[in-house]
Design a protein around this motif. Structure first.
Motif, PDB file in Angstrom:
ATOM      1  N   SER A  34       0.899  -1.044   0.190  1.00 19.51           N
ATOM      2  CA  SER A  34      -0.233   0.173  -0.021  1.00 19.51           C
ATOM      3  C   SER A  34       0.866   1.043  -0.098  1.00 19.51           C
ATOM      4  N   ASP A  35       0.577   2.502  -0.920  1.00 21.14           N
ATOM      5  CA  ASP A  35       1.162   3.910  -0.523  1.00 21.14           C
ATOM      6  C   ASP A  35       2.191   3.868   0.929  1.00 21.14           C
ATOM      7  N   ASP A  36       1.302   4.235   1.936  1.00 22.02           N
ATOM      8  CA  ASP A  36       2.236   4.167   3.067  1.00 22.02           C
ATOM      9  C   ASP A  36       2.625   2.438   3.407  1.00 22.02           C
ATOM     10  N   GLY A  37       3.437   1.675   3.026  1.00 19.09           N
ATOM     11  CA  GLY A  37       3.602   0.449   3.389  1.00 19.09           C
ATOM     12  C   GLY A  37       3.520   0.005   4.139  1.00 19.09           C
ATOM     13  N   PHE A  38       1.783  -0.157   5.003  1.00 14.66           N
ATOM     14  CA  PHE A  38       1.353  -0.556   5.534  1.00 14.66           C
ATOM     15  C   PHE A  38       1.091  -1.941   5.590  1.00 14.66           C
TER      16      PHE A  38
ATOM     17  N   MET B 163       0.863  -7.266   7.968  1.00 20.09           N
ATOM     18  CA  MET B 163      -0.520  -5.842   7.701  1.00 20.09           C
ATOM     19  C   MET B 163       0.563  -4.903   9.237  1.00 20.09           C
ATOM     20  N   GLY B 164       0.738  -4.037   8.805  1.00 25.11           N
ATOM     21  CA  GLY B 164       2.154  -3.359  10.017  1.00 25.11           C
ATOM     22  C   GLY B 164       3.157  -4.730  10.519  1.00 25.11           C
ATOM     23  N   LYS B 165       2.564  -3.965  12.130  1.00 24.61           N
ATOM     24  CA  LYS B 165       3.266  -5.344  13.208  1.00 24.61           C
ATOM     25  C   LYS B 165       3.447  -6.642  12.616  1.00 24.61           C
ATOM     26  N   LEU B 166       1.959  -7.239  11.761  1.00 24.16           N
ATOM     27  CA  LEU B 166       1.742  -9.074  11.998  1.00 24.16           C
ATOM     28  C   LEU B 166       1.568  -9.632  10.819  1.00 24.16           C
ATOM     29  N   GLY B 167       2.658 -10.529  10.697  1.00 21.86           N
ATOM     30  CA  GLY B 167       2.754 -11.262   9.500  1.00 21.86           C
ATOM     31  C   GLY B 167       1.414 -12.572   9.493  1.00 21.86           C
ATOM     32  N   TYR B 168       0.951 -12.525   7.766  1.00 18.84           N
ATOM     33  CA  TYR B 168       0.309 -13.094   7.424  1.00 18.84           C
ATOM     34  C   TYR B 168       1.143 -14.354   6.025  1.00 18.84           C
ATOM     35  N   HIS B 169       0.291 -15.603   6.464  1.00 22.48           N
ATOM     36  CA  HIS B 169       0.846 -16.266   5.150  1.00 22.48           C
ATOM     37  C   HIS B 169      -0.046 -17.672   5.047  1.00 22.48           C
ATOM     38  N   PHE B 170      -0.350 -18.138   4.075  1.00 20.66           N
ATOM     39  CA  PHE B 170      -1.255 -19.525   3.186  1.00 20.66           C
ATOM     40  C   PHE B 170      -1.196 -19.278   2.099  1.00 20.66           C
ATOM     41  N   GLU B 171      -0.846 -21.145   2.374  1.00 23.11           N
ATOM     42  CA  GLU B 171      -0.446 -21.842   0.739  1.00 23.11           C
ATOM     43  C   GLU B 171      -1.062 -23.126   0.541  1.00 23.11           C
ATOM     44  N   VAL B 172      -2.060 -23.419  -0.133  1.00 26.04           N
ATOM     45  CA  VAL B 172      -3.128 -24.371  -0.493  1.00 26.04           C
ATOM     46  C   VAL B 172      -2.142 -25.019  -1.993  1.00 26.04           C
ATOM     47  N   ASP B 173      -2.543 -26.414  -1.770  1.00 26.73           N
ATOM     48  CA  ASP B 173      -1.915 -27.338  -2.237  1.00 26.73           C
ATOM     49  C   ASP B 173      -3.118 -27.891  -3.580  1.00 26.73           C
ATOM     50  N   PHE B 174      -3.052 -28.316  -4.393  1.00 24.16           N
ATOM     51  CA  PHE B 174      -4.343 -28.860  -5.344  1.00 24.16           C
ATOM     52  C   PHE B 174      -3.636 -29.848  -6.227  1.00 24.16           C
ATOM     53  N   ALA B 175      -2.824 -31.036  -5.573  1.00 25.47           N
ATOM     54  CA  ALA B 175      -2.308 -31.530  -6.182  1.00 25.47           C
ATOM     55  C   ALA B 175      -2.798 -32.737  -6.337  1.00 25.47           C
ATOM     56  N   GLY B 176      -2.750 -33.701  -7.595  1.00 23.34           N
ATOM     57  CA  GLY B 176      -3.503 -34.792  -7.706  1.00 23.34           C
ATOM     58  C   GLY B 176      -5.198 -34.098  -7.431  1.00 23.34           C
ATOM     59  N   ASN B 177      -5.513 -33.035  -8.022  1.00 24.09           N
ATOM     60  CA  ASN B 177      -6.594 -32.642  -7.371  1.00 24.09           C
ATOM     61  C   ASN B 177      -7.810 -32.764  -6.417  1.00 24.09           C
ATOM     62  N   LYS B 178      -6.656 -32.860  -5.353  1.00 24.85           N
ATOM     63  CA  LYS B 178      -7.603 -32.705  -4.027  1.00 24.85           C
ATOM     64  C   LYS B 178      -7.051 -31.081  -3.558  1.00 24.85           C
ATOM     65  N   THR B 179      -7.919 -31.105  -2.489  1.00 26.83           N
ATOM     66  CA  THR B 179      -7.688 -29.608  -1.258  1.00 26.83           C
ATOM     67  C   THR B 179      -6.234 -29.597  -0.663  1.00 26.83           C
TER      68      THR B 179
ATOM     69  N   HIS C 160      -7.035   2.961   6.491  1.00 26.82           N
ATOM     70  CA  HIS C 160      -6.853   1.975   5.727  1.00 26.82           C
ATOM     71  C   HIS C 160      -7.217   1.093   5.136  1.00 26.82           C
ATOM     72  N   GLU C 161      -7.517   0.552   3.832  1.00 28.33           N
ATOM     73  CA  GLU C 161      -8.320   0.051   3.367  1.00 28.33           C
ATOM     74  C   GLU C 161      -8.003  -1.437   3.538  1.00 28.33           C
ATOM     75  N   ALA C 162      -8.758  -2.602   3.559  1.00 25.97           N
ATOM     76  CA  ALA C 162      -8.610  -4.147   3.486  1.00 25.97           C
ATOM     77  C   ALA C 162      -7.752  -4.599   2.886  1.00 25.97           C
ATOM     78  N   GLY C 163      -6.616  -4.242   2.357  1.00 18.29           N
ATOM     79  CA  GLY C 163      -5.805  -5.049   1.323  1.00 18.29           C
ATOM     80  C   GLY C 163      -5.748  -3.782   0.322  1.00 18.29           C
ATOM     81  N   PRO C 164      -4.560  -4.368  -0.716  1.00 22.69           N
ATOM     82  CA  PRO C 164      -3.953  -2.997  -1.706  1.00 22.69           C
ATOM     83  C   PRO C 164      -5.007  -4.009  -2.986  1.00 22.69           C
ATOM     84  N   THR C 165      -5.051  -2.365  -3.262  1.00 22.71           N
ATOM     85  CA  THR C 165      -6.431  -2.713  -5.013  1.00 22.71           C
ATOM     86  C   THR C 165      -5.156  -2.334  -6.224  1.00 22.71           C
TER      87      THR C 165
END
Lengths: 376, 376, 376
Positions: A9-13, A55-71, C1-6
């Motif tokens: 975002s513009d303010d780097g937040f 998001m500021g000091k908070l980090g987030y991370h998520f990944e979903v795998d779709f191999a084998g046509n399974k989630t 802040h908006e929730a996420g970048p557009t």
């Protein structure tokens, strides 16, 4: 170059980085006494979409795998980095890759061979490499320490009718020697796991040579009515210039309410050589594999990086009356096109001696695998 | 306007374009002698998320479909573009849409009708429109040629207990006439497929009128113990100003170890008129459908583009003792809002004569479908 | 802040916002007479990836949920905003969250408690909170009105062999008082649903205390051969400064071709206090929950926002011969870190009196849940 673009975002937040992954395997096996093991085939081993950022000091991370046509849900956590005792430290809440030795704690796309080593494979708890819970990591100048409590990784159903298995895991590593030319790595891990009521038996059959071939596995034999298990592992290795070596040993003991306790052993000895002179991908900070920085990428007109590596793995489930054993000798050649894509060739000379299932008795064979991967 | 934003790293080395797709169908059928075929219903036909882009000279593309609450891997490949014999040429590794005639090689969101034509549907091999393997394409000034070897598309399980089916496919097209006003298209394709041991039978039941209605299909009847199959197709058509016409014929022969070889035929004859004067979406370069460029988009205050099209399809499975046949007459009106979204209305007068299943004997009926789609 | 970048194309024509969501629950239950209900466990309640944005006047939005390693299509629609009678109005085509009362029409990540209220849960039609079809919404200065027709939400299969259930739903709300300090909310909704032939029975067992525990539910008992159903709901509440209160009542009547018509009742009375002074998240425009704007976010060095809330829910299925009933008292503390992430603690004192299933008769117990969520 960073692996993929990060948007702010513009303010780097708020920052946002799309995560993606594509891993394809082409494999074949010959020489088994059992025709059904002499298979050829290809598969998409991993396809992932996800996102990570802050998001500021908070980090987030998520990944979903779709191999084998399974989630399949992989990383899915919030993190918070804050100094503890004046040292860098990070807290995780969610579904994270456990700190289970050098290879259990490494993403599969960073390890030097196409399969994780036997120490991690044999030693892993019921709730596997990922777990849903909390973790704390702290980093010193030449060591790190971690502690986690985690339940089942997100299972096949979101509705529970049994209490989760819960694993308490701790790991530390230390670099008694560390300098510009390399470092020595000493590490250990231990977990205790209270097994949930819903687990009627434990029946591991790890693949011994590549992922594709479902018939080519070591049979640990089924352990009925497990109540708790413990695992312990030891790590010794190091990096010197463009060479690396790593030995790891894992042991797992499973208690049962109806049969005798069972102990299993897995060990691995590996070494590698970055032919083109790069530093190996093993990190002295986290004590795990984190990817190679390629000096002269193919995608910028160079030749990329080449690595030659060899490994011996022992799988020993003979502590159980009908447990099998296995050995594999792997020779690997890795061609890193750039920091996020590589081509792997693994040749495996393998041996299994199973006591149960369709492929009993001593059996030797050869497998060849080629993997193409891109990760950002 | 490009269909969606592309993001670049500062040096232009890494590019990333999010891919997304949403296709919704609202359909109804009346007039069948079987009440169970006279259904109405709506479905999300396709929802996709994915990404494509480049890392220097290396391209990547992957898309995952989530329609029907199922995960289905579609495009998942790396590509490398490099001149061969001084001509533009591209190599693909991974899971790609095969070059199977004019419509098999086209994404479903670009074809002029809601269903692919009978030539592709009848002619397609066991491992279907997508395959995991390698492909080479080369483009001349008025022709293209392709060659691919591919195994099963990523299947329901990532673990193999059988060797894959492997298809060898080649296709070429030529434009004997090509000018500012249009072009003539002549093409042909051929494949040979070695069928894997795991395929106990081949039992195709292609939908004859829209996707939703599971009861409304032609029954090819089951072919036991297939060992190999071959397919061949011929294409003849062209574009003149804002008109297009295309005829395609596909034939598939299946060998079996227990029954006689079976031959199937599918043919299609179609023509269309871009009422608002745009060039039709059929590409002279790739010999497939690639989308319409709308002169006066709805989203910029215009009326979008309108297309009127008609098609006759024949499905002939009578080469097998209990194979059925079918005919469909489709009338379509397409309203392209802009380059990435359209509304389709298809009216189908259909006929099936099945020898097996719940809907045997001659049966005539009418189906109406409305599709809304957005693709970026 | 908006929730996420557009992200926008250079001319602002195309916009794209990645959508993501991570919701994790840690829960435990004690005090039930049935051991199997006294479970502890954690789950990833929701993980989503998606995208939304505009292409000129056309809006698009789609989200896919991967919780429980299953794929589940949520929002998937195109929208078009245009004035009607001079008032702001919006049309939706696709799969959308129905306008089913104050909580049924709110995304689960915005509601003040971890479970939606009993009025929505008991009142919802066969085809549930989402539906595939069309909707129209119009907004006055102190009211809104909506009308929708929708079939089944995308089901487990994309192939239909039965006609869909179709629901006709309408809702309106009005603010008889509205000023700077708050507003009074009065609302009502009604639907009629023609149930598809494929629905052999209706068997609801709503969770009464948190999502995880599959054994802890109220049994409505199964209604055979349903033909149609109707639902009606009434809403009365309001916001005054940093306080809110809301009462909602829902009734559903199910007709059957083989048993007597059945009527069910659900009601809910709730109130809350934004301790830190923010305006509650209930919107006077849409008449639903839309998230809290945090004055002093944790991520900018502040303490975030705190909310204390309480609710009583009644589930009454005793209109059927073997229908059960339930009551829950929920006390909730919400800590909003910032506009897109919060930590929730819910304590529930619950009571069920089931007539069927494994947990019959009066049973009291206590559940505790902690939820961490981030949404962008």
């Amino acid at each position: 170059h960073e692996a993929g673009p990060t948007f702010s975002s513009d303010d780097g937040f708020f920052t946002f980085k799309p995560d993606g992954r594509l891993v394809m395997d082409f494999t074949g096996t010959r020489g088994s006494d059992y025709d059904a093991r002499n298979l050829s085939g290809s598969q998409v081993n991993s396809v992932r979409l996800g996102a990570e950022g802050t998001m500021g000091k908070l980090g987030y991370h998520f990944e979903v795998d779709f191999a084998g046509n399974k989630t399949s849900l992989k990383e899915a956590y919030l993190s918070y980095a804050t100094p503890v005792f004046g040292l860098p430290s990070k807290f995780y809440l969610g579904n994270f890759l456990k700190d289970l030795g050098t290879e259990g704690s490494s993403e599969g796309v960073t390890t030097p061979f196409m399969l994780r080593n036997a120490a991690a494979t044999v030693g892993e708890p019921v709730n596997s490499y990922f777990g849903l819970g909390g973790e704390w990591k702290i980093f010193g100048p030449d060591w790190h320490y971690s502690l986690s409590v985690s339940g089942n990784s997100p299972a096949a159903s979101t509705t529970g009718s049994e209490t989760d298995s819960v694993a308490y895991l701790t790991r530390a590593h230390w670099n008694p020697l560390k300098g510009g030319d390399g470092f020595l790595h000493v590490g250990a891990w231990y977990y205790y796991e209270k097994i949930g009521n819903g687990v009627a038996s434990i029946n591991n059959t790890p693949a011994i040579a590549l992922d594709y071939n479902g018939n080519l596995a070591v049979s640990a034999s089924s352990i009925a009515d497990p109540t708790q298990d413990r695992g312990v592992g030891y790590e010794l290795g190091g990096v010197y210039r463009n060479f690396w070596a790593m030995g790891e040993y894992g042991k797992r003991t499973i208690d049962s309410s109806s049969v005798d306790a069972v102990t299993r052993h897995g060990s691995s000895l590996a070494a590698g050589w970055m032919i083109t002179g790069e530093k190996p991908g093993f990190s002295s900070r986290g004590g795990n594999w984190q990817g190679v920085h390629v000096s002269d990428p193919l995608t910028s007109g160079g030749w990329g990086a080449f690595e030659l590596a060899a490994r011996v793995d022992h799988y020993d489930f003979t502590g159980a009356p009908r447990g099998g054993k296995g050995i594999s000798y792997t020779l690997g050649l890795n061609w890193y096109f750039n920091d996020w894509s590589r081509l792997m060739v693994n040749y495996i000379r393998w041996y299994t001696d199973n006591k149960v299932g369709s492929y009993q008795g001593p059996d030797w064979g050869n497998s060849l695998g080629v993997r193409a991967q891109v990760v950002f």
